[in-house]
Enzyme design. Structure first.
Site, short mmCIF file in Angstrom:
data_model
loop_
_atom_site.label_atom_id
_atom_site.label_comp_id
_atom_site.label_asym_id
_atom_site.label_seq_id
_atom_site.Cartn_x
_atom_site.Cartn_y
_atom_site.Cartn_z
N HIS A 84 0.71 -0.83 0.29
CA HIS A 84 -0.53 0.28 0.37
C HIS A 84 1.23 1.37 0.36
O HIS A 84 1.97 1.15 0.12
CB HIS A 84 -0.67 -0.30 1.06
CG HIS A 84 -1.56 -1.26 1.14
ND1 HIS A 84 -3.30 -0.97 0.76
CD2 HIS A 84 -1.69 -2.36 1.98
CE1 HIS A 84 -3.91 -1.94 1.12
NE2 HIS A 84 -2.81 -2.46 1.91
N TYR A 97 -2.58 -0.92 8.45
CA TYR A 97 -1.65 -1.72 7.40
C TYR A 97 -0.41 -2.65 8.62
O TYR A 97 -1.29 -2.06 10.19
CB TYR A 97 -0.52 -1.43 7.28
CG TYR A 97 -1.17 -0.32 5.80
CD1 TYR A 97 -2.12 -0.61 5.43
CD2 TYR A 97 -0.65 0.78 6.26
CE1 TYR A 97 -2.14 0.19 4.01
CE2 TYR A 97 -1.75 2.53 5.78
CZ TYR A 97 -1.62 2.18 4.19
OH TYR A 97 -2.56 3.25 4.12
N HIS A 145 -2.38 -3.51 -3.30
CA HIS A 145 -3.84 -3.10 -3.11
C HIS A 145 -4.87 -2.70 -4.73
O HIS A 145 -5.75 -3.22 -4.57
CB HIS A 145 -4.29 -1.30 -2.06
CG HIS A 145 -5.78 -1.10 -1.72
ND1 HIS A 145 -5.82 -0.37 -0.87
CD2 HIS A 145 -7.12 -1.78 -2.03
CE1 HIS A 145 -7.24 -0.18 -0.36
NE2 HIS A 145 -7.61 -1.49 -0.86
N LYS A 173 -9.06 2.30 -7.37
CA LYS A 173 -8.08 3.82 -6.59
C LYS A 173 -6.26 3.19 -6.81
O LYS A 173 -6.39 2.02 -7.77
CB LYS A 173 -7.40 3.44 -4.82
CG LYS A 173 -7.31 2.21 -3.93
CD LYS A 173 -8.01 2.19 -2.54
CE LYS A 173 -8.66 2.82 -2.15
NZ LYS A 173 -8.55 3.22 -0.55
N CYS A 223 -3.54 2.69 -5.24
CA CYS A 223 -2.67 2.37 -4.51
C CYS A 223 -2.28 0.72 -4.48
O CYS A 223 -2.71 0.68 -5.14
CB CYS A 223 -3.58 2.89 -3.08
SG CYS A 223 -2.78 1.05 -1.79
#
Length: 137
Positions: free
Chosen positions: A11, A39, A115, A123, A125
């Site tokens: 991430h 996380y 991710h 997204k 990420c």
């Protein structure tokens, strides 16, 4: 009961690189209402690895996949205009690679991916192609 780890997820925090870990944790708790961190590990721009949660516990990294994932993030991932960009420092890249190798030894069947590589994730990420970068880990 030990968790069945199928994914080691990379991430970014999608923040500026000078964002503090405490500010990120405050956002999770106060804005998102999370009881657990996003996380297991977070990497500061100077390369320092900070463990936020034991890997035996479930973090809030990828909705629907958290019970089978270990989540690791670097601070950064966007530019000053909040546009996704891979702005990992050399120290962050080195720490991330080292930690991924350690986790892969412990969970050899787990897949390393970003991710963004999960279904229905909209997204950027972690702002780079983790599958490609870590395919040989």
């Amino acid at each position: 009961m030990p968790r069945n780890i199928k994914f080691i997820v990379v991430h970014c925090t999608a923040t500026s690189q000078n964002t503090s870990i405490s500010a990120i944790q405050s956002y999770w708790k106060n804005q998102l209402g999370w009881k657990m961190p996003g996380y297991h590990f977070i990497i500061k721009p100077d390369g320092e690895l900070v463990q936020l949660l034991p890997i035996e516990q479930v973090s809030n990294g990828v909705q629907g996949f958290n019970s089978q994932s270990i989540n690791i993030s670097y601070i950064g991932g966007v530019d000053q205009k909040n546009i996704p960009t891979d702005n990992r420092t050399l120290a962050q890249k080195a720490t991330l690679l080292k930690k991924l190798k350690e986790l892969k030894l412990k969970f050899p069947l787990a897949k390393i991916q970003g991710h963004r590589d999960f279904p229905n994730v909209h997204k950027a990420c972690p702002s780079f192609d983790a599958i490609k970068e870590y395919k040989d880990v």
